[in-house]
Scaffold this active site. Structure first.
Site: not given
Length: 296
Positions: A105, A107, A109, A122, A124, A132-133, A281
């Site tokens: 995927e 993305d 957003e 946003h 990803n 988680n990227r 993280r």
């Protein structure tokens, strides 16, 4: 002198953005022929013509569509005018995705806001079901006033996110170095307008105000220059070397010197989060692609 040169570069970027806003992309798809409505069939999606479409969201339902075709590599352009006014809690999603639990995927957003506050873009990337990227940006214009062109370039070497032809993010193919890449699963284009007020605006602190509904996002000039996947084969050459010999096309698109300067400008002034810079993280060390790329 350095400040003057920076001013000239920023001015040139803003002018390029304005020109793209005014003139848009040249090729036009056909919403009647190229997309399927996936959500909001009863009035949530309004096709105004072959190259114009509106998604809407109210308290009863959101709306969405997807491309009829699947692609295995391509350049996808869409002009979008985002929800105006108090759009807190709403998300306008625009992305490529394959199917299944181990999906790939890519993305965009667009996270809604309170009136007068900036949208957050946003981004990803999922490979083999793992994302988680995340990287997030503000925009250098109001995306609710005019149409702007949002582009995903996906070729065997890299993924490039662009806004009005200005790159904001690059994810290079480091499969040979052990980093998964979206290289084998065909994807469709999807877009939707939906409520995610549990997280979308200020981490869910600001909820959707339904008195402003229906919320509307406007689309036009869908343009897919892509390898169409059908019945297990691609419309493009199977040999990646054959694909990449077309210089100055999306099959081999990379950043030139101007593109690299533009990307650094966006990252310096408009990036607000990058997983590659989130050391808390990843206490055991950042993901490998972050250490390999100078654009992370």
């Amino acid at each position: 002198m350095a400040k003057y040169e920076t001013y000239l570069r920023v001015s040139a970027l803003l002018l390029a953005s304005l020109l793209m806003c005014l003139f848009g992309v040249t090729a036009e798809g056909n919403f009647y022929e190229d997309i399927d409505i996936t959500w909001g069939e009863h009035g949530g999606v309004n096709i105004l013509g072959s190259n114009s479409l509106v998604l809407s969201l109210d308290q009863s339902s959101g709306s969405g569509f997807r491309s009829k075709a699947e692609y295995l590599y391509g350049r996808i352009d869409m002009q979008i005018k985002l929800v105006s006014g108090n759009s807190a809690g709403t998300v306008t999603a625009y992305y490529l995705s394959s199917e299944g639990p181990n999906h790939d995927e890519i993305d965009f957003e667009f996270l809604g806001n309170l009136s007068g506050e900036p949208y957050i873009v946003h981004t990803n990337i999922y490979t083999q079901g793992i994302g988680n990227r995340e990287q997030q940006f503000y925009l250098w214009f109001d995306p609710t006033k005019h149409f702007h062109t949002y582009t995903i370039v996906w070729n065997p070497q890299r993924i490039i996110f662009m806004v009005d032809s200005i790159p904001i993010r690059v994810f290079n193919n480091y499969e040979a170095r052990g980093v998964p890449f979206a290289s084998s699963q065909p994807m469709r284009l999807y877009s939707s307008l939906w409520c995610a007020d549990q997280w979308a605006t200020k981490g869910g602190l600001v909820k959707t105000n339904w008195s402003f509904a229906p919320f509307k996002a406007y689309y036009r000039n869908f343009d897919a220059k892509a390898c169409v996947w059908s019945k297990g084969s691609s419309s493009c050459p199977s040999n990646s070397a054959s694909m990449t010999h077309y210089n100055n096309t999306w099959q081999a698109q990379d950043l030139d010197a101007y593109g690299r300067r533009s990307l650094r400008w966006v990252q310096k002034y408009y990036m607000i989060y990058s997983y590659c810079k989130d050391y808390k993280r990843f206490p055991q060390g950042r993901p490998r692609e972050c250490r390999l790329s100078r654009f992370s």
